[in-house]
Scaffold this motif. Sequence first.
Motif: not given
Length: 424
Positions: A42-50
């Motif tokens: 992602a631009d910018p990198p993001i925190n996600v839940a997997v």
Amino acid sequence: MPFHNPLAKQPESYVKKKEYTFNKTLGEGTFGIVRSATWKAADPPINVAVKVISKRILRGHDEIVKDEMNVLKGLDQPHVVKFLDWFESKDKYYLVFEEATGGELFERILSRGRFTELDACRTIRSVLSAIQYLHHHKIVHRDIKPENILYRTKEEDANVVLVDFGIAAHMKDDDEVLTSVCGSFGYAAPEILAKKGHGKAVDMWSLGVITYTMLCGYTPFRSDDAAALAAETQRGKIEFHDRYWKNVSQEAKDFVKACLTVDPKKRITADEGMAHPWLTEHSAETQGTHDISAGLRENYRKRWKSAIAAVRASTKFRTFAQLASESRSASQSSLQTGGSDSTDSSNAFAGEAGKISPPTKRELYSEDEDEEDGENNEFFDSEDGTAVKGNLDGSSEKLPKKEPGLVEKLEGKLEDMHLRSPSK
């Protein structure tokens, strides 16, 4: 659909896994785990839940996961969790969502110093707007409960988001009757417990239970016996005890009663709910500024939550795969003809134990199965949360603790327990 072949090559989408750096575990259920990760692409990198789901527990019924993804694709509403991406390995599915880090609904309320009826009204309106959006898109969630309502961030003014669409159904039309027994004990609507078939109205019942509990701190139906709780729910008798309700407005009580109407045809709809006076005419002047959090502090943790836990611990819950073996026609026949178990509503949440064991933590945390070369795999988490190094031969510097049995797993993760069925 064929069973998972451990000798097969990795699926094409597996290349996406390199776009993620996996971090701590956020939650754990019977069928998988949810891990925090950084999406580097992602631009910018993001925190996600997997959400990581074991294919072994699906036993070839991959449509369960694909149905959840189909429900989520294209949804865009401020109070519905955003589904961002997905990929799969030979043995797991990975579903990527925006990360909601603000905590569960009631736990967040309890951590606040003050919570008024006006605050409750605004919160319920946000959740109802998500339900209304889903219903307009012919989607019924079927598992609305406090644990599935999260705050997006820890900020004071953070939005709430509705999560976990694992048993949501995409209806063909508004008149379709869904027949599977599903939901979470304590929040499931009477028509689900009675196996009469159901539709969108079940979400409004669940919202009514949440609203009632939020305003006083205890559930409207409080038996600690499964059969008695089911019978109490189907009777639908609601009481507003003066000790906890004397400072709550009549409009709020009317809204609760409209949601907790036993007959689903007479129950308030999402559109009607959004137009209800409690949600449209709310103000500090009409609803006051009295702190209602005392009821939650006094009752929720100590009494009601433990009572529901006792019911869930004493009730056997079916797995995805057990329910997948039941065809819709068989389920519908049982419902319409009043099969042998139809007289006992508590059996709606009962099933045979031991047929299928949950995936082990090693299967979910370890990347052994995902590696195609001969080098050491990625780190995986042990049960106590520490990182350990796993090798292709199954050895590691620190072995995980012995995996608990099915009963212990159910009792240890009561808040994650709910009956799920892939059939509608």
